[in-house]
Motif scaffolding. Structure first.
Motif, PDB file in Angstrom:
ATOM      1  N   ALA A  20       0.862  -1.179   0.000  1.00  0.00           N
ATOM      2  CA  ALA A  20       0.000   0.000   0.000  1.00  0.00           C
ATOM      3  C   ALA A  20       0.895   1.225   0.000  1.00  0.00           C
ATOM      4  CB  ALA A  20      -0.883  -0.009   1.239  1.00  0.00           C
ATOM      5  N   THR A  21       0.582   2.184  -0.857  1.00  0.00           N
ATOM      6  CA  THR A  21       1.481   3.315  -0.989  1.00  0.00           C
ATOM      7  C   THR A  21       1.130   4.472  -0.067  1.00  0.00           C
ATOM      8  OG1 THR A  21       0.131   4.031  -2.829  1.00  0.00           O
ATOM      9  CG2 THR A  21       2.143   2.824  -3.355  1.00  0.00           C
ATOM     10  N   MET A  22      -0.086   4.454   0.454  1.00  0.00           N
ATOM     11  CA  MET A  22      -0.467   5.569   1.316  1.00  0.00           C
ATOM     12  C   MET A  22       0.040   5.339   2.730  1.00  0.00           C
ATOM     13  SD  MET A  22      -1.965   8.120   0.039  1.00  0.00           S
ATOM     14  CE  MET A  22      -2.549   8.435  -1.636  1.00  0.00           C
ATOM     15  N   PRO A  23       0.862   6.240   3.213  1.00  0.00           N
ATOM     16  CA  PRO A  23       1.338   6.081   4.583  1.00  0.00           C
ATOM     17  C   PRO A  23       0.216   6.408   5.566  1.00  0.00           C
ATOM     18  CG  PRO A  23       2.097   8.174   3.682  1.00  0.00           C
ATOM     19  CD  PRO A  23       1.331   7.483   2.583  1.00  0.00           C
ATOM     20  N   GLY A  24       0.449   6.103   6.815  1.00  0.00           N
ATOM     21  CA  GLY A  24      -0.511   6.509   7.851  1.00  0.00           C
ATOM     22  C   GLY A  24      -1.381   5.371   8.319  1.00  0.00           C
ATOM     23  N   TYR A  53      -7.122  10.136  -1.366  1.00  0.00           N
ATOM     24  CA  TYR A  53      -7.157  10.335   0.091  1.00  0.00           C
ATOM     25  C   TYR A  53      -8.070   9.273   0.686  1.00  0.00           C
ATOM     26  CZ  TYR A  53     -11.808  12.356  -0.573  1.00  0.00           C
ATOM     27  OH  TYR A  53     -13.130  12.530  -0.901  1.00  0.00           O
ATOM     28  N   ASP A  54      -7.992   9.123   2.010  1.00  0.00           N
ATOM     29  CA  ASP A  54      -8.774   8.091   2.676  1.00  0.00           C
ATOM     30  C   ASP A  54     -10.195   8.605   2.943  1.00  0.00           C
ATOM     31  OD1 ASP A  54      -9.953   6.280   4.385  1.00  0.00           O
ATOM     32  OD2 ASP A  54      -8.076   5.814   5.433  1.00  0.00           O
ATOM     33  N   PHE A  76     -20.293  13.186  -2.261  1.00  0.00           N
ATOM     34  CA  PHE A  76     -18.941  13.033  -2.803  1.00  0.00           C
ATOM     35  C   PHE A  76     -18.911  13.464  -4.270  1.00  0.00           C
ATOM     36  CE2 PHE A  76     -18.047   9.970   0.724  1.00  0.00           C
ATOM     37  CZ  PHE A  76     -16.782  10.426   1.091  1.00  0.00           C
ATOM     38  N   ASN A  77     -18.765  14.767  -4.504  1.00  0.00           N
ATOM     39  CA  ASN A  77     -18.627  15.205  -5.900  1.00  0.00           C
ATOM     40  C   ASN A  77     -17.379  14.599  -6.535  1.00  0.00           C
ATOM     41  OD1 ASN A  77     -19.215  16.763  -8.292  1.00  0.00           O
ATOM     42  ND2 ASN A  77     -17.521  18.107  -7.697  1.00  0.00           N
ATOM     43  N   ASP A  78     -16.376  14.332  -5.713  1.00  0.00           N
ATOM     44  CA  ASP A  78     -15.095  13.879  -6.272  1.00  0.00           C
ATOM     45  C   ASP A  78     -15.027  12.384  -6.590  1.00  0.00           C
ATOM     46  OD1 ASP A  78     -15.237  13.355  -3.580  1.00  0.00           O
ATOM     47  OD2 ASP A  78     -13.266  14.153  -3.080  1.00  0.00           O
ATOM     48  N   ILE A  79     -16.042  11.609  -6.211  1.00  0.00           N
ATOM     49  CA  ILE A  79     -16.015  10.180  -6.548  1.00  0.00           C
ATOM     50  C   ILE A  79     -16.847   9.955  -7.809  1.00  0.00           C
ATOM     51  CG2 ILE A  79     -16.572   7.839  -5.801  1.00  0.00           C
ATOM     52  CD1 ILE A  79     -15.974   8.610  -2.971  1.00  0.00           C
TER      53      ILE A  79
END
Ligand code: GDP
Ligand code: MN
Length: 348
Positions: free
Chosen positions: A20-24, A165-166, A288-291
């Motif tokens: 997985a590339t997203m840290p956190g 983003y998550d 969610f406009n961005d999805i």
């Protein structure tokens, strides 16, 4: 003597998942899909879209639920496609059958009538069990009890933009409980008495109604009648603890006893929507406009050209349903005093 057989070039060991590339940290969240074994290739496509656009970077789990046993092929293929852990659950009979207070002869007569009127899925028993299950039970399945957040995915859906983003963390950080990408008007014939049943519930349980609710989203006359607006529930990111709350369960049980899952053909979309509109505060529902999302026959393609370019979107903005007269999304913006996204007029 014969020359040695040519050796195929060695390929890199490419079966191992990239990390997985997203840290956190990760949220306590899972994808959830209700499906039959025969849905395997259509859900495979959906998973591929979700993984490419989002989950390969996060590796969230995926729960599959079925009223029957999943077969080995279904499990093998889906496990290979999902970057997170996969889990497979069988739905207990009690959650996928007629409750004893339902008059089955009456239910059968309704199915005949709806068949003659050609109402979509009007003659189907399994579709009704499915809608009732999604309305009242999936969030209580033992496999779901480990999680706080869910993202529902159906077969044959598409996602058209990168999500970097998550979305689960976004929901938590912004105190959101329910979300949508598409909204529209429900077929009246499938829910003639749903609003009356909902009014009966609000009368019995006034304590469950949120002060700053979205009544204006679902009614044009201050609650006298339902305008049939609903969030399309084949996509949902939401909070499971809200669905498991006394308020939501009281609502589901009162609807269940009213009988409309079988005597009519109540969908889980209007049920979830009415619950969210009445029992959540306005700012707990997120659009969610961005999805970018497609489920036959509608597309939500994000309004805003720069966003689409920056997120490698491949949907045609002309297909966006949001500003069409049959969508309720403009109403959502209006009741929440939200500024419509840049460029929406061009898409009307
Ligand atoms: P539509 O989107 O309203 O046309 O309905 P779908 O056919 O997509 O069904 C909604 C969801 O329930 C999908 O995730 C289906 O895979 C699932 N589903 C529908 N009927 C059944 C069923 O009889 N058994 C199981 N296990 N899943 C079902
Ligand atoms: Mn579907």
């Amino acid at each position: 003597h014969a020359p040695a057989a040519a050796q195929p070039p060695t390929t890199p060991n490419d079966h191992e998942l990239p990390p997985a590339t997203m840290p956190g940290d990760r949220m306590n969240a899972t994808f959830v899909t209700l499906a039959r074994n025969q849905d395997i290739w259509e859900i495979a496509k959906s998973i591929r879209h979700v993984e490419d656009r989002f989950n390969r970077k996060f590796n969230y789990d995926w729960v599959f639920l079925n009223d029957d046993d999943f077969n080995d092929e279904f499990k093998k293929v889906t496990t290979a496609l999902v970057s997170g852990k996969t889990k497979y659950g069988k739905i207990p009979k009690e959650h996928w059958s007629f409750p004893d207070f339902i008059d089955q002869d009456k239910a059968a007569r309704v199915r005949e009538e709806m068949k003659e009127k050609k109402i979509i899925y009007g003659d189907s028993i399994s579709y009704r069990h499915m809608c009732r299950y999604e309305s009242g039970f999936f969030f209580r399945h033992p496999l779901m009890l480990d999680y706080e957040w869910y993202w529902r995915v159906e077969p044959s859906i598409e996602m058209h933009c990168d999500i970097n983003y998550d979305t689960f963390k976004f929901m938590a950080d912004n105190k959101k409980k329910y979300s949508f990408t598409l909204s529209l008007y429900e077929y009246v014939e499938t829910i003639p008495t749903l609003w009356q049943a909902t009014k009966n519930f609000t009368k019995t349980f006034p304590e469950h109604i949120a002060k700053d609710n979205s009544l204006k989203f679902i009614s044009d006359d201050n609650g006298e009648t339902y305008n049939h607006c609903h969030f399309w529930s084949n996509f949902e990111i939401g909070n499971l603890n809200w669905l498991r709350s006394k308020a939501y369960i009281d609502y589901f049980e009162s609807l269940d006893h009213a009988g409309g899952f079988f005597y009519e053909r109540w969908g889980d979309a209007p049920v979830h929507s009415l619950a969210a509109a009445l029992m959540l505060n306005k700012d707990e529902i997120h659009f969610f406009n961005d999805i970018a999302y497609y489920h036959v026959p509608f597309t939500h393609c994000p309004t805003g050209e720069q966003y689409r370019l920056d997120h490698k979107c491949h949907c045609n903005p002309k297909d966006n349903f949001d500003w069409n007269g049959y969508s309720c999304t403009a109403r959502f913006y209006e009741i929440n005093n939200m500024k419509k996204p840049e460029g929406y007029e061009k898409e009307q």
